[in-house]
Design an enzyme around this catalytic site. Sequence first.
Site, mmCIF file in Angstrom:
data_model
loop_
_atom_site.group_PDB
_atom_site.id
_atom_site.type_symbol
_atom_site.label_atom_id
_atom_site.label_comp_id
_atom_site.label_asym_id
_atom_site.label_seq_id
_atom_site.Cartn_x
_atom_site.Cartn_y
_atom_site.Cartn_z
ATOM 1 N N SER A 1 22.168 -120.789 25.108
ATOM 2 C CA SER A 1 21.394 -121.493 24.073
ATOM 3 C C SER A 1 22.247 -122.540 23.343
ATOM 4 C CB SER A 1 20.878 -120.507 23.031
ATOM 5 O OG SER A 1 20.240 -119.438 23.632
ATOM 6 N N GLU B 1 13.368 -109.797 22.995
ATOM 7 C CA GLU B 1 12.836 -109.830 24.368
ATOM 8 C C GLU B 1 12.385 -108.433 24.795
ATOM 9 O OE1 GLU B 1 15.484 -111.406 27.469
ATOM 10 O OE2 GLU B 1 14.571 -109.986 28.862
ATOM 11 N N HIS C 1 16.372 -105.903 20.604
ATOM 12 C CA HIS C 1 16.322 -107.321 20.985
ATOM 13 C C HIS C 1 14.859 -107.769 21.085
ATOM 14 C CE1 HIS C 1 16.836 -111.016 23.262
ATOM 15 N NE2 HIS C 1 18.110 -110.977 22.928
ATOM 16 N N CYS D 1 10.123 -117.988 28.054
ATOM 17 C CA CYS D 1 10.712 -118.331 29.350
ATOM 18 C C CYS D 1 9.933 -117.602 30.462
ATOM 19 C CB CYS D 1 12.171 -117.895 29.375
ATOM 20 S SG CYS D 1 12.916 -118.173 30.984
ATOM 21 N N CYS E 1 20.281 -123.049 29.681
ATOM 22 C CA CYS E 1 19.622 -122.645 30.919
ATOM 23 C C CYS E 1 18.260 -123.340 30.991
ATOM 24 C CB CYS E 1 19.433 -121.143 30.905
ATOM 25 S SG CYS E 1 18.467 -120.643 29.478
ATOM 26 N N SER F 1 23.590 -113.985 19.735
ATOM 27 C CA SER F 1 23.035 -114.168 21.075
ATOM 28 C C SER F 1 23.665 -113.159 22.033
ATOM 29 C CB SER F 1 23.310 -115.599 21.549
ATOM 30 O OG SER F 1 23.371 -115.645 22.948
ATOM 31 N N SER F 2 22.807 -112.341 22.642
ATOM 32 C CA SER F 2 23.312 -111.301 23.542
ATOM 33 C C SER F 2 24.041 -111.942 24.718
ATOM 34 C CB SER F 2 22.129 -110.456 23.995
ATOM 35 O OG SER F 2 22.147 -110.177 25.343
ATOM 36 N N ASN F 3 23.491 -113.059 25.180
ATOM 37 C CA ASN F 3 24.057 -113.779 26.309
ATOM 38 C C ASN F 3 25.468 -114.298 26.010
ATOM 39 O OD1 ASN F 3 24.249 -116.891 26.955
ATOM 40 N ND2 ASN F 3 23.230 -115.917 28.672
HETATM 41 FE FE1 F3S Z 1 15.152 -117.796 30.593
HETATM 42 FE FE2 F3S Z 1 17.300 -117.017 31.827
HETATM 43 FE FE3 F3S Z 1 17.433 -118.779 30.009
HETATM 44 S S1 F3S Z 1 15.693 -115.728 31.057
HETATM 45 S S2 F3S Z 1 15.802 -118.335 28.568
HETATM 46 S S3 F3S Z 1 16.404 -119.030 31.974
HETATM 47 S S4 F3S Z 1 18.930 -117.173 30.365
#
Ligand code: F3S
Length: 275
Positions: A259, A122, A120, A92, A12, A215-217
């Site tokens: 990521s 974040e 987490h 970010c 991302c 990774s939660s994502n």
């Molecule tokens: Fe930021 Fe969204 Fe990536 S919060 S780190 S752009 S998944």
Amino acid sequence: MKVKLASSYGFCFGVKRAIKIAESYENSSTMGPLIHNQNEINRLKNDYNVGLYNELGDVKENDTVIIRTHGIPKNDLKELKQKDAKVINATCPFVTTPQQIVKKMSQEQYSILIFGDEEHPEVKGVKSYATDDVHVVQQLSDLNTIHFKYDKIATVAQTTKKKEIYLDIVNHLILKNKEVRVFNTICDATFENQDAARELSKEVDIMIVIGGKNSSNTKQLHSICLENCANSYLIENKNELDNNWFTNHEICGITAGASTPDWIIQEVVDEIQKI
Ligand code: F3S
């Protein structure tokens, strides 16, 4: 084996930005893993000598320290600055936003509700910006045990959370409280990769989700794929592929967490195409 890539996958904006920052500070260190991908962290170490600190206490005077995409708690940032380290912030911007919202709403005497995973990094970071009453919930039922100090509630979500669950939580809050300020802090990059994974997993025989297992994502992508395709597997790299998974299947869909670098995805694609 035929391979079909999701229409949106992988890195991302925030991760691309953090890697670019790290590449421009050779011989620096990151505070905690920069992103949730060990292979990319190894590459930064090998090619740019970007090291890793897990403890604040290990940071030395004059070190260059990069703050990771997930951000760090407010007091840790303060401590780093007090150590005379050069601090480079690669948090970010979509994570900085909920930090600032929580700070502002908390100062205005709103009770804060964060939808996310308390452990987490974040969420730990975002939570640290509250100056008063703050709570974290993972699911709707967690609300039953919460007692808000104020009758005004402000809510934010961890950037990688499912919007459907956030909506349920918000609906519940509105029914029970006089004033609710809702901030949609879920990141669009997550939506795009999730929507594309959902569509693709309906069409294929087997789905491979590539990304960090912590990774939660990536875990979220995997759970979405499993809803439509029981043969969905989460791997970190091509070495974890098992040929038996592909027996009697024709089309393999591929997606990757936010990521996951392109070179790892390409290696997996090449390997599956050989099957
Ligand atoms: Fe930021 Fe969204 Fe990536 S919060 S780190 S752009 S998944």
